[in-house]
Scaffold this motif. Structure first.
Motif, PDB file in Angstrom:
ATOM      1  N   UNK A   1      36.313  39.787  53.502  1.00  0.00           N
ATOM      2  CA  UNK A   1      37.675  39.995  53.304  1.00  0.00           C
ATOM      3  C   UNK A   1      38.315  41.102  54.013  1.00  0.00           C
ATOM      4  N   UNK A   2      39.258  40.626  55.143  1.00  0.00           N
ATOM      5  CA  UNK A   2      39.739  41.711  55.917  1.00  0.00           C
ATOM      6  C   UNK A   2      41.181  42.031  55.262  1.00  0.00           C
ATOM      7  N   UNK A   3      41.544  43.141  55.277  1.00  0.00           N
ATOM      8  CA  UNK A   3      42.937  43.659  54.696  1.00  0.00           C
ATOM      9  C   UNK A   3      43.854  43.695  55.917  1.00  0.00           C
ATOM     10  N   UNK A   4      44.914  42.695  55.683  1.00  0.00           N
ATOM     11  CA  UNK A   4      46.229  42.891  56.483  1.00  0.00           C
ATOM     12  C   UNK A   4      47.300  43.634  55.778  1.00  0.00           C
ATOM     13  N   UNK A   5      48.549  43.272  56.111  1.00  0.00           N
ATOM     14  CA  UNK A   5      49.427  44.218  55.887  1.00  0.00           C
ATOM     15  C   UNK A   5      50.904  43.299  55.998  1.00  0.00           C
ATOM     16  N   UNK A   6      51.946  43.541  55.095  1.00  0.00           N
ATOM     17  CA  UNK A   6      53.224  42.862  55.434  1.00  0.00           C
ATOM     18  C   UNK A   6      53.757  43.579  56.568  1.00  0.00           C
ATOM     19  N   UNK A   7      54.090  42.760  57.433  1.00  0.00           N
ATOM     20  CA  UNK A   7      54.729  43.195  58.794  1.00  0.00           C
ATOM     21  C   UNK A   7      56.005  44.088  58.626  1.00  0.00           C
ATOM     22  N   UNK A   8      56.837  43.664  57.736  1.00  0.00           N
ATOM     23  CA  UNK A   8      57.926  44.494  57.195  1.00  0.00           C
ATOM     24  C   UNK A   8      57.867  45.759  56.567  1.00  0.00           C
ATOM     25  N   UNK A   9      56.741  45.976  56.329  1.00  0.00           N
ATOM     26  CA  UNK A   9      56.601  47.466  55.917  1.00  0.00           C
ATOM     27  C   UNK A   9      56.557  48.527  56.968  1.00  0.00           C
TER      28      UNK A   9
ATOM     29  N   UNK B   1      48.595  50.087  46.278  1.00  0.00           N
ATOM     30  CA  UNK B   1      47.213  49.724  45.856  1.00  0.00           C
ATOM     31  C   UNK B   1      46.447  51.218  45.790  1.00  0.00           C
ATOM     32  N   UNK B   2      45.796  51.431  44.696  1.00  0.00           N
ATOM     33  CA  UNK B   2      45.132  52.285  44.197  1.00  0.00           C
ATOM     34  C   UNK B   2      45.796  53.611  43.575  1.00  0.00           C
ATOM     35  N   UNK B   3      47.024  53.484  43.416  1.00  0.00           N
ATOM     36  CA  UNK B   3      48.005  54.365  42.915  1.00  0.00           C
ATOM     37  C   UNK B   3      48.438  54.119  41.497  1.00  0.00           C
ATOM     38  N   UNK B   4      47.987  53.048  40.834  1.00  0.00           N
ATOM     39  CA  UNK B   4      48.453  52.682  39.865  1.00  0.00           C
ATOM     40  C   UNK B   4      47.304  52.376  38.731  1.00  0.00           C
ATOM     41  N   UNK B   5      47.684  51.517  37.846  1.00  0.00           N
ATOM     42  CA  UNK B   5      47.014  51.279  36.640  1.00  0.00           C
ATOM     43  C   UNK B   5      46.259  49.930  36.583  1.00  0.00           C
ATOM     44  N   UNK B   6      46.422  49.203  37.523  1.00  0.00           N
ATOM     45  CA  UNK B   6      45.768  47.811  37.821  1.00  0.00           C
ATOM     46  C   UNK B   6      44.125  47.816  37.861  1.00  0.00           C
ATOM     47  N   UNK B   7      43.351  46.870  37.256  1.00  0.00           N
ATOM     48  CA  UNK B   7      42.274  46.867  37.347  1.00  0.00           C
ATOM     49  C   UNK B   7      41.763  46.311  38.633  1.00  0.00           C
ATOM     50  N   UNK B   8      41.549  47.028  39.636  1.00  0.00           N
ATOM     51  CA  UNK B   8      41.331  46.602  41.124  1.00  0.00           C
ATOM     52  C   UNK B   8      39.757  46.062  41.079  1.00  0.00           C
ATOM     53  N   UNK B   9      38.847  46.960  40.190  1.00  0.00           N
ATOM     54  CA  UNK B   9      37.378  46.408  40.281  1.00  0.00           C
ATOM     55  C   UNK B   9      37.279  44.965  39.822  1.00  0.00           C
ATOM     56  N   UNK B  10      38.099  44.451  38.557  1.00  0.00           N
ATOM     57  CA  UNK B  10      38.115  43.253  38.076  1.00  0.00           C
ATOM     58  C   UNK B  10      38.557  42.434  39.285  1.00  0.00           C
ATOM     59  N   UNK B  11      39.805  42.544  39.498  1.00  0.00           N
ATOM     60  CA  UNK B  11      40.353  41.842  40.660  1.00  0.00           C
ATOM     61  C   UNK B  11      39.374  41.465  41.929  1.00  0.00           C
ATOM     62  N   UNK B  12      38.805  42.531  42.522  1.00  0.00           N
ATOM     63  CA  UNK B  12      37.969  42.318  43.451  1.00  0.00           C
ATOM     64  C   UNK B  12      36.556  41.596  43.056  1.00  0.00           C
ATOM     65  N   UNK B  13      36.013  41.742  41.911  1.00  0.00           N
ATOM     66  CA  UNK B  13      34.890  41.085  41.326  1.00  0.00           C
ATOM     67  C   UNK B  13      35.125  39.616  41.385  1.00  0.00           C
TER      68      UNK B  13
ATOM     69  N   UNK C   1      36.456  33.360  45.802  1.00  0.00           N
ATOM     70  CA  UNK C   1      36.956  33.171  47.248  1.00  0.00           C
ATOM     71  C   UNK C   1      36.690  34.310  48.181  1.00  0.00           C
ATOM     72  N   UNK C   2      35.254  34.429  48.312  1.00  0.00           N
ATOM     73  CA  UNK C   2      34.740  35.364  49.257  1.00  0.00           C
ATOM     74  C   UNK C   2      35.496  35.447  50.770  1.00  0.00           C
ATOM     75  N   UNK C   3      35.760  36.553  51.085  1.00  0.00           N
ATOM     76  CA  UNK C   3      36.116  36.584  52.471  1.00  0.00           C
ATOM     77  C   UNK C   3      37.689  36.066  52.589  1.00  0.00           C
TER      78      UNK C   3
END
Length: 279
Positions: A1-9, A227-239, A245-247
Motif C-alpha cells: 500500500x503506497x500513500x498518495x495525496x490529494x493534489x489540491x492540498x 492523519x495521526x493527530x486525532x483519535x481514530x483507531x488507525x491500527x484497526x483501520x490498517x489491520x 485489500x492488501x496493497x
C-alpha cells in the motif's frame, strides 16, 4: 500500500508547477480533482479535455515520478435542478472517457448534500438513476467508479452505500473507503464498531481508501485533523485494510504541506505494524 495525496492540498496551481511540487514532496501518486488543483485550464464546464492536453498533463506528472491513481470530481449526483444535474453528469462522463489517458483506473465521488440535510425519496430515485447512467458509461471505457460514503451526504453511512451497490449492481462500481467520513459526534465513542461494520459491508468492494483523522474537542465537537493527530483507531483501520485489500492505494487528506511528511510516515509505520500482525 503506497500513500498518495490529494493534489489540491498543494493549492490550485498551473499543472507543471503542481507536478513538480508533488514530486518534490515525495509522493508517487495522487487523487487529482482538476477544477480544484489546476489553475491554468478552466475545467468548470464539460468539454475542455482533449487527448493532447491529458497526455501532456500525465507526462508532466510522470516526469516527477507521480501517477494519477484516482480522478476526483466533487459533483452532486441528485441535484434538484435538472440543468445542473445534467451538467454534472456530463462532467463526470468526460472524466470517465479520459481516465485511461491520465493512467487512472477510477473516477471517484461522494454523492452530494443539500444545505438543510432534508432528503426525500425522490433524491434516492434520482441518485440511483444517475449512478446507473454513469456506470453504463464506465463499463464502455473499462473504468471504475469509486463511490464514497460521507456523513451528512445523501449516502452517509456504510449501510446506505451498501444498499446503493445492491440497487445498482455493476462490476464497474467500487468503494473509496474513508472511516473518517463515517465518524461524528453521535458515534465516535463506538468507532471500532463503525469501522468494522464498514469493512463487513464494503470490504470486498474497496478500490481505494482515504486517510484523515477525527478528533473530539473540549466542547464535544468532532473535527477533522491530519492523519495521526486525532483519535481514530488507525491500527484497526490498517489491520482491516491488510486483511481485506492488501496493497490498496491510500490517499492522504487534510494535512498541510508542513504536516505531510510526518503524516505519511505515521501511516506507513502503522501499516507496517499491521502487516507484521498478519504474518
Amino acid at each position: 500500500m503506497s500513500v498518495g495525496v490529494l493534489a489540491h492540498l498543494f493549492g490550485s496551481l498551473p499543472y507543471r508547477e503542481l507536478a513538480a511540487k508533488i514530486g518534490n514532496a515525495g509522493f508517487s501518486h495522487i487523487q487529482l480533482a482538476l477544477w480544484k488543483a489546476v489553475s491554468d485550464v478552466d475545467f468548470t464546464k464539460a468539454g475542455r479535455l482533449s487527448p493532447g492536453l491529458v497526455m501532456g498533463m500525465a507526462e508532466e506528472f510522470r516526469k516527477h515520478g507521480v501517477t494519477v491513481s484516482v480522478l476526483g470530481c466533487y459533483l452532486h449526483f441528485f441535484h434538484r435542478d435538472p440543468v445542473v444535474l445534467r451538467e454534472n453528469k456530463e462532467r463526470f462522463k468526460e472524466l470517465i472517457r479520459y481516465a485511461h489517458l491520465f493512467g487512472a483506473p477510477m473516477v471517484a465521488a461522494e454523492t452530494g448534500t443539500h444545505p438543510n440535510g432534508a432528503y426525500h425519496e425522490l433524491d434516492w430515485i434520482i441518485l440511483r438513476e444517475t449512478v446507473k447512467e454513469l456506470a453504463e458509461e464506465a463499463e464502455k471505457w473499462g473504468v471504475f467508479i469509486g463511490l464514497e460514503a460521507a456523513n451528512g451526504h445523501l449516502v452517509g453511512t456504510a449501510r446506505e452505500l451498501n444498499e446503493l451497490l445492491i440497487r445498482v449492481p455493476s462490476s464497474h462500481i467500487g468503494v473509496v473507503l474513508d472511516p473518517g467520513n463515517l465518524l461524528h459526534e453521535g458515534n465516535i465513542d463506538r468507532q471500532d464498531e463503525v469501522i468494522r461494520e464498514a469493512f463487513d459491508l464494503l470490504g470486498s468492494h474497496i478500490i481505494a481508501c482515504h486517510a484523515k483523522d477525527r478528533k473530539r474537542t473540549e466542547d464535544g465537537r468532532v473535527i477533522t485533523v491530519a492523519p495521526g493527530l486525532g483519535d481514530m483507531n488507525y491500527p484497526l483501520y490498517m489491520r482491516l485494510l491488510q486483511q481485506y485489500k492488501p496493497e490498496v492505494h491510500m490517499i492522504m487528506e487534510q494535512a498541510s504541506e508542513q504536516e505531510m511528511a510526518a503524516c505519511k510516515r505515521f501511516i506507513e509505520e502503522t501499516r507496517a505494524e499491521a502487516v507484521k500482525l498478519e504474518v
